[in-house]
Motif scaffolding. Structure first.
Motif, PDB file in Angstrom:
ATOM      1  N   MET A  74     -14.051  47.737  -6.889  1.00  0.00           N
ATOM      2  CA  MET A  74     -13.613  47.872  -8.290  1.00  0.00           C
ATOM      3  C   MET A  74     -14.663  47.381  -9.284  1.00  0.00           C
ATOM      4  O   MET A  74     -14.329  47.023 -10.417  1.00  0.00           O
ATOM      5  CB  MET A  74     -12.284  47.122  -8.489  1.00  0.00           C
ATOM      6  CG  MET A  74     -11.163  47.710  -7.643  1.00  0.00           C
ATOM      7  SD  MET A  74      -9.571  46.987  -8.028  1.00  0.00           S
ATOM      8  CE  MET A  74      -8.545  47.706  -6.752  1.00  0.00           C
ATOM      9  N   ASP A  76     -16.647  49.052 -10.858  1.00  0.00           N
ATOM     10  CA  ASP A  76     -16.861  49.994 -11.967  1.00  0.00           C
ATOM     11  C   ASP A  76     -15.968  49.698 -13.167  1.00  0.00           C
ATOM     12  O   ASP A  76     -16.048  50.373 -14.182  1.00  0.00           O
ATOM     13  CB  ASP A  76     -16.667  51.440 -11.480  1.00  0.00           C
ATOM     14  CG  ASP A  76     -15.283  51.658 -10.850  1.00  0.00           C
ATOM     15  OD1 ASP A  76     -14.646  50.659 -10.444  1.00  0.00           O
ATOM     16  OD2 ASP A  76     -14.846  52.819 -10.773  1.00  0.00           O
ATOM     17  N   ILE A  77     -15.095  48.705 -13.055  1.00  0.00           N
ATOM     18  CA  ILE A  77     -14.365  48.267 -14.251  1.00  0.00           C
ATOM     19  C   ILE A  77     -14.754  46.833 -14.580  1.00  0.00           C
ATOM     20  O   ILE A  77     -15.201  46.080 -13.721  1.00  0.00           O
ATOM     21  CB  ILE A  77     -12.828  48.411 -14.110  1.00  0.00           C
ATOM     22  CG1 ILE A  77     -12.311  47.704 -12.837  1.00  0.00           C
ATOM     23  CG2 ILE A  77     -12.424  49.877 -14.112  1.00  0.00           C
ATOM     24  CD1 ILE A  77     -10.781  47.665 -12.747  1.00  0.00           C
ATOM     25  N   ASN A  78     -14.565  46.481 -15.845  1.00  0.00           N
ATOM     26  CA  ASN A  78     -15.024  45.176 -16.337  1.00  0.00           C
ATOM     27  C   ASN A  78     -13.997  44.082 -16.060  1.00  0.00           C
ATOM     28  O   ASN A  78     -12.821  44.364 -15.847  1.00  0.00           O
ATOM     29  CB  ASN A  78     -15.252  45.246 -17.846  1.00  0.00           C
ATOM     30  CG  ASN A  78     -16.336  46.238 -18.182  1.00  0.00           C
ATOM     31  OD1 ASN A  78     -17.408  46.232 -17.570  1.00  0.00           O
ATOM     32  ND2 ASN A  78     -16.064  47.133 -19.129  1.00  0.00           N
ATOM     33  N   ARG A  97     -11.536  39.187 -12.571  1.00  0.00           N
ATOM     34  CA  ARG A  97     -11.657  40.629 -12.370  1.00  0.00           C
ATOM     35  C   ARG A  97     -10.352  41.136 -11.745  1.00  0.00           C
ATOM     36  O   ARG A  97      -9.496  40.341 -11.333  1.00  0.00           O
ATOM     37  CB  ARG A  97     -12.816  40.943 -11.428  1.00  0.00           C
ATOM     38  CG  ARG A  97     -14.168  40.417 -11.866  1.00  0.00           C
ATOM     39  CD  ARG A  97     -15.291  41.030 -11.048  1.00  0.00           C
ATOM     40  NE  ARG A  97     -15.500  42.411 -11.425  1.00  0.00           N
ATOM     41  CZ  ARG A  97     -16.443  42.831 -12.274  1.00  0.00           C
ATOM     42  NH1 ARG A  97     -17.295  41.979 -12.801  1.00  0.00           N
ATOM     43  NH2 ARG A  97     -16.527  44.113 -12.588  1.00  0.00           N
ATOM     44  N   THR A 231      -8.070  49.498 -22.191  1.00  0.00           N
ATOM     45  CA  THR A 231      -8.932  50.667 -22.432  1.00  0.00           C
ATOM     46  C   THR A 231     -10.298  50.240 -22.961  1.00  0.00           C
ATOM     47  O   THR A 231     -11.327  50.502 -22.340  1.00  0.00           O
ATOM     48  CB  THR A 231      -8.288  51.647 -23.432  1.00  0.00           C
ATOM     49  OG1 THR A 231      -7.962  50.948 -24.633  1.00  0.00           O
ATOM     50  CG2 THR A 231      -7.052  52.293 -22.838  1.00  0.00           C
ATOM     51  N   VAL A 234     -11.577  46.768 -20.414  1.00  0.00           N
ATOM     52  CA  VAL A 234     -11.619  46.788 -18.948  1.00  0.00           C
ATOM     53  C   VAL A 234     -12.117  48.140 -18.417  1.00  0.00           C
ATOM     54  O   VAL A 234     -13.048  48.199 -17.629  1.00  0.00           O
ATOM     55  CB  VAL A 234     -10.243  46.441 -18.341  1.00  0.00           C
ATOM     56  CG1 VAL A 234     -10.316  46.454 -16.815  1.00  0.00           C
ATOM     57  CG2 VAL A 234      -9.780  45.070 -18.839  1.00  0.00           C
ATOM     58  N   PHE A 235     -11.546  49.222 -18.894  1.00  0.00           N
ATOM     59  CA  PHE A 235     -11.883  50.538 -18.333  1.00  0.00           C
ATOM     60  C   PHE A 235     -12.936  51.302 -19.131  1.00  0.00           C
ATOM     61  O   PHE A 235     -13.521  52.262 -18.634  1.00  0.00           O
ATOM     62  CB  PHE A 235     -10.614  51.390 -18.178  1.00  0.00           C
ATOM     63  CG  PHE A 235      -9.829  51.066 -16.931  1.00  0.00           C
ATOM     64  CD1 PHE A 235      -9.939  51.839 -15.787  1.00  0.00           C
ATOM     65  CD2 PHE A 235      -9.011  49.946 -16.881  1.00  0.00           C
ATOM     66  CE1 PHE A 235      -9.243  51.522 -14.628  1.00  0.00           C
ATOM     67  CE2 PHE A 235      -8.304  49.625 -15.728  1.00  0.00           C
ATOM     68  CZ  PHE A 235      -8.425  50.410 -14.599  1.00  0.00           C
ATOM     69  N   ALA A 264      -4.772  46.159 -14.167  1.00  0.00           N
ATOM     70  CA  ALA A 264      -6.041  46.853 -13.919  1.00  0.00           C
ATOM     71  C   ALA A 264      -6.077  47.462 -12.519  1.00  0.00           C
ATOM     72  O   ALA A 264      -6.473  48.615 -12.345  1.00  0.00           O
ATOM     73  CB  ALA A 264      -7.203  45.884 -14.120  1.00  0.00           C
ATOM     74  N   TRP A 268      -6.434  51.384 -11.573  1.00  0.00           N
ATOM     75  CA  TRP A 268      -7.637  51.810 -10.836  1.00  0.00           C
ATOM     76  C   TRP A 268      -7.231  52.574  -9.568  1.00  0.00           C
ATOM     77  O   TRP A 268      -7.754  53.647  -9.277  1.00  0.00           O
ATOM     78  CB  TRP A 268      -8.468  50.567 -10.487  1.00  0.00           C
ATOM     79  CG  TRP A 268      -9.795  50.874  -9.890  1.00  0.00           C
ATOM     80  CD1 TRP A 268     -10.985  50.995 -10.553  1.00  0.00           C
ATOM     81  CD2 TRP A 268     -10.092  51.094  -8.498  1.00  0.00           C
ATOM     82  NE1 TRP A 268     -11.983  51.292  -9.674  1.00  0.00           N
ATOM     83  CE2 TRP A 268     -11.479  51.361  -8.408  1.00  0.00           C
ATOM     84  CE3 TRP A 268      -9.317  51.105  -7.335  1.00  0.00           C
ATOM     85  CZ2 TRP A 268     -12.114  51.621  -7.181  1.00  0.00           C
ATOM     86  CZ3 TRP A 268      -9.932  51.374  -6.121  1.00  0.00           C
ATOM     87  CH2 TRP A 268     -11.319  51.624  -6.054  1.00  0.00           C
TER      88      TRP A 268
END
Ligand code: FES
Ligand code: FES
Lengths: 786, 162
Positions: A74, A76-78, A97, A231, A234-235, A264, A268
């Motif tokens: 994961m 690729d997300i913050n 995270r 949005t 995180v994404f 999240a 995801w």
């Protein structure tokens, strides 16, 4: 003319209730979607460990397992954002995270996710995941974490210090202490609590591949804010690609304000798998991994004169923030704590310093009252200590130092906006009268002769509700990352039915009822014809949600203002219909008419019809009665009151029994007294629970010892008293309805009433202070050691 | 898989269940009777209370297979012909709920309490509900709700006391 019964001020029973008492509520775990899968999370059993490897092969092979993911998947997300960067934590903010990768920082840190066909299989699969952990040294105590040689959690936070923040006047305070006649010093611990909404937390995410849109059902007190954070932060997707819905929420008490990993990771995984993913915590997970509250260690000193005038207050607090920063964690022990530390008293010199500290424990964030219970507990304990030191009646010390009605608006010198209004003495007097203070000391003396230990504790409190305005809370030092206004839209449909949408998010507060009462009165329409919609980002205006006792003072005022706008427009249209001058039109009881001729009135229904069909409208007036307000208050509101408890301590066992509990609260103008009293009852119950029962305990290895409802003592009905309540009413000048807020007042006023009573009862044993919770064992030990 | 036959709220169901399925999961997930809630994993909270053969039971502590052949009543089955049960009325009248999450279990436990003791004192109500936790109300209005129901069920003309 028909007389219209006013709704505001009436104890209407709640319109929310019929579905909840018949089992027809719609809570998160009640929702089922086509193709829905179930997630379970593998959580670190170690409070601090390096994760060398995770082997998911056996678990993946279990029939019914759909997929297994780890933190590495994961990336690729913050990380989740910290939205309230009070104390200038920007440079050492460390947030969690969706899943932790490489390291676990507390027991309960999520490190792998199983998605399976049902929740039983998902749980089975957790047991088949093999993790190679390398345990690291652990620290759980905020003060010890700052000492040399303590285990370090984050590279960017030397000595685990996340922030050092202060407020007030250091030099003046030091001077006040060096010249003081009397000073009293104490170390006061405000223990860690676990909020325990009866519904645990969770999320259900669905992804629509065709549109790239997510829908997430969540147990959230603030769905609009979650949409923004998930949005934009995180994404990294457009805000319009996510719809957040809070169905019925089974209590929150702060724990459900924040942005959590489960939001999240369900999003995801739903995107990855093309299937809806549901995650609902069980209770022990909620205890280990959702946020906790309080956890302060404080050195506090009070200075004064021998005749009872308080001259100084000096505070140094170590606030345990847990392993990472939760969404608004830094704002709780700073803005909502230090700035109100002087309470209801005029204290000429005060200073408060706070160290925010990382430890190997679950994150700490707002829990009912959020900072203010810690502050009021501190000052009210110290006022009692001071009174005992100089041998003065604690009620008299309070009276002598109260901020006076003529002092409002009152600046307490701690960097807070001025207290809006207050009149503290009547609340104290009323509570003393209710409890029979004049006779109590005799009874107490009599009882002592018979070996019975009675004690009486007073708590006079003030708190901060409806925190605002945005321009103040967003200042660099306060660090709030957004606004704190609230929204309300009101539409009068063609049929005369009124639809209100609000950015508030009720989860037990009865806002649907209260708001409908306000609209019914202000617009002069039947209560039944007002519908209140909320909790879905599709269809409601952006709002900051429900917490900080803000729904009525901020959201309700937005609504009030929207109603006023609707009335203005209705008057214009009525003038046109009546061929009159708009300036001559009056609006009352749901009708508009030319001043002096109410018999020629147009009803709101007729006006709404005219506005909707729009066959004939005045020049320049748009069709439809539809108005929105975004209301940013000029100040917070400051409810206050006095609570008094009488307890009896069993000399043989140390058991504390509450004999009386009296509360006189001032929450401004009441809208629905039944609901206000309900809010106060629940709030007081949580304060009593802190004083006598609850304690979130970690052992030195970072294991949560109070990890289930068997070990964490949420009180049942037999453990709590009857609450004898009364009110004084001091309207707030901040908003047009003069309301303040009632959601947290009970919690903020109560713990110290109980503790002051317990300690008063123990006076014959020479006990001057006792840490919470005052369990039988602790009280018994205190009696033995003197 | 095992096959069970249970009568829930007057309707009989034949279902295939895994032997390890908890009754509460069976009711909620197979029968879609989601009024029965789950609030803990250690049998403390009482959010899951239902009646099995007339007795209140925490449905998280019972396997669905153990209920084979039983008559079960859940919160959904308490109102009769659209008429709220006096307890449901009491909770509404006395503001005995806020978020409503504990409420179904609380009402089902209170029902059993009133069966055994139609005229409970305040103290008896508080002790009788010890197995049910509510985090919102502080219990005082729950006590009043039960008193209201007791008065109503006893047909006493007294308006429910404070
Ligand atoms: S779910 Fe808590 S007792 Fe059954
Ligand atoms: S009403 Fe919320 S837990 Fe009881």
């Amino acid at each position: 003319m028909t007389t219209v019964t006013k709704m505001v001020g009436q104890s209407l029973k709640r319109r929310e209730d019929p579905k909840l008492i018949t089992g027809k509520g719609n809570f998160l775990d009640d929702i089922k979607l086509q193709g829905m899968s179930h997630a379970a999370i593998l959580r670190s059993p170690y409070a601090h460990a390096k994760i060398n490897s995770i082997d998911t092969s056996k678990a993946k092979a279990l029939p019914g397992v759909i997929a297994i993911f780890t933190g590495d998947d994961m990336m690729d997300i913050n990380p989740l954002p910290c939205a309230w960067q009070a104390g200038r934590v920007q440079n050492n903010a460390n947030t969690p995270r969706a899943l932790s990768a490489g390291k676990a920082l507390y027991a309960g840190d999520g490190i792998a996710m199983v998605v399976a066909e049902n929740r039983y299989i998902a749980r089975d699969a957790l047991d088949l995941i093999e993790v190679d952990y390398e345990p690291l040294p652990v620290v759980v105590d905020a003060k010890k974490a700052t000492e040399a040689g303590a285990p370090q959690l984050h590279e960017n936070a030397p000595n685990n210090i996340c922030m050092t923040w202060d407020c007030g006047h250091k030099d003046a305070t030091d001077a006040a202490f060096s010249s003081a006649e009397v000073t009293v010093k104490e170390q006061i611990i405000n223990q860690r609590l676990i909020p325990t909404p009866m519904e645990t937390r969770g999320a259900l995410a669905r992804y629509d591949e065709a549109t790239g849109e997510f829908t997430v059902w969540m147990t959230s007190q603030a769905p609009h804010v979650m949409r923004l954070l998930l949005t934009a932060f995180v994404f990294g997707i457009p805000e319009t690609k996510l719809r957040c819905i809070s169905p019925n929420v089974g209590g929150g008490f702060g724990q459900k304000i924040f942005c959590y990993a489960d939001m999240a990771f369900t999003m995801w995984a739903a995107r990855k798998l093309g299937r809806p993913v549901k995650f609902v915590e069980d209770r022990s997970e909620n205890y280990r991994s959702s946020t906790h509250g309080r956890d302060h260690i404080t050195d506090v000193e009070i200075a004064g004169t021998k005749d009872g005038t308080i001259t100084g207050l000096r505070i140094e607090t170590w606030a345990n923030l847990g392993a990472y920063l939760s969404t608004i964690a830094p704002g709780i022990p700073t803005t909502l704590y230090g700035r109100i530390a002087t309470g209801v008293y005029k204290i000429p010199a005060a200073y408060c310093k706070v160290h925010g500290v990382y430890t190997n424990t679950a994150m700490v964030d707002a829990y009912r009252g959020a900072g203010r219970p810690e502050a009021s507990y501190l000052i009210e304990r110290m006022v009692d200590r001071f009174a005992a030191e100089i041998g003065m009646d604690p009620a008299e010390v309070r009276r002598k130092n109260f901020i006076q009605p003529s002092d409002f608006p009152y600046d307490n010198g701690m960097g807070l906006l001025p207290y809006d209004s207050g009149n503290y003495e009547p609340a104290l007097d009323r509570a003393l009268a209710m409890v029979g203070y004049a006779d109590f000391r005799n009874e107490q003396a009599e009882a002592r002769k018979q070996g019975k230990y009675l004690g009486l504790g007073i708590s006079s409190y003030v708190e901060i509700c409806g925190v605002a305005p945005s321009a103040w809370i967003g200042l660099p030092g306060e660090g709030w990352g957004a606004g704190l206004w609230e929204s309300a839209n009101i539409r009068v449909h063609l049929t005369g039915q009124v639809v209100v949408t609000t950015g508030s998010l009720p989860h037990g507060q009865g806002v649907e009822t209260t708001f409908a009462q306000i609209v019914a009165d202000e617009l002069g329409v039947p209560y039944e014809s007002v519908l209140i919609e909320h909790s879905d980002t599709a269809g409601t205006p952006f709002g900051y949600g429900t917490y900080g006792s803000r729904s009525l003072a901020v959201g309700g005022t937005a609504l009030y203002k929207s109603v006023a706008k609707v009335k203005e427009k209705a008057k214009k249209i009525a003038a046109h219909m009546l061929e009159a001058n708009p300036a001559d039109i009056e609006y009352a009881d749901g009708k508009a008419y030319v001043k002096g001729s109410p018999d020629q009135a147009k009803t709101l229904g007729e006006i709404a019809l005219q506005a909707s069909v729009a066959y004939s409208l005045p020049e320049g007036v748009e069709p439809f009665l539809d108005e929105t307000t975004y209301y940013d208050p000029p100040n917070c509101t400051f409810p206050f009151g006095t609570h008094i408890a009488i307890v009896e301590v069993d000399g043989a066992t140390g058991m504390v029994a509450i004999k009386r509990y009296v509360g006189v609260d001032d929450v401004g103008n009441p809208i629905n007294p039944l609901i206000i009293d309900g809010q106060l009852h629940g709030g007081i119950a949580q304060g009593i629970a802190q004083a006598l029962y609850e304690h979130g305990v970690y052992d030195e290895n970072g294991q949560l010892v109070s990890g289930t409802l068997m070990d964490y003592a949420v009180p049942n009905a037999a453990m709590l008293p009857n609450y004898e309540l009364d009110r004084t009413v001091t309207p707030s000048p901040v908003n047009p309805m003069g309301v303040k807020g009632a959601g947290e007042a009970g919690t903020i006023g109560s713990a110290q009433a109980i503790m002051n009573a317990v300690i008063d009862a123990l006076a014959p044993f020479g006990v001057k202070h006792l840490q919470m919770p005052a369990t039988a064992e602790r009280v018994w030990r205190a009696m033995q050691s003197h | 898989m095992s096959t069970i036959s249970v009568t829930v709220n007057g309707r009989t169901y034949q279902s295939d269940v895994e032997p390890r399925t908890l009754l509460v999961h069976y009711l909620r997930e197979q029968l879609n009777l989601t009024g029965t809630h789950i609030g803990c994993d250690t049998s403390q909270c009482g959010a899951c209370v239902v009646h099995i053969n007339g007795q209140s039971v925490k449905s998280c502590t019972v396997l669905a297979v153990q209920a084979d052949g039983a008559e079960i009543t859940t919160i959904e089955g308490l109102a009769q012909n659209g008429q709220l049960h006096p307890l449901q009325e009491g909770f509404w009248e006395k503001h005995g709920l806020q978020c409503g999450y504990c409420t179904p279990g609380m009402i089902m436990s209170a029902y059993d309490l009133l069966q055994q003791n139609p005229n409970p004192t305040e103290d008896e109500i508080r002790h009788g509900l010890e197995g049910n936790l509510c985090r919102c109300t502080g219990y005082q209005n729950i006590v009043k709700a039960v008193q209201y129901a007791a008065d109503k069920m006893n047909g006493s003309g007294n308006s429910p006391g404070e």
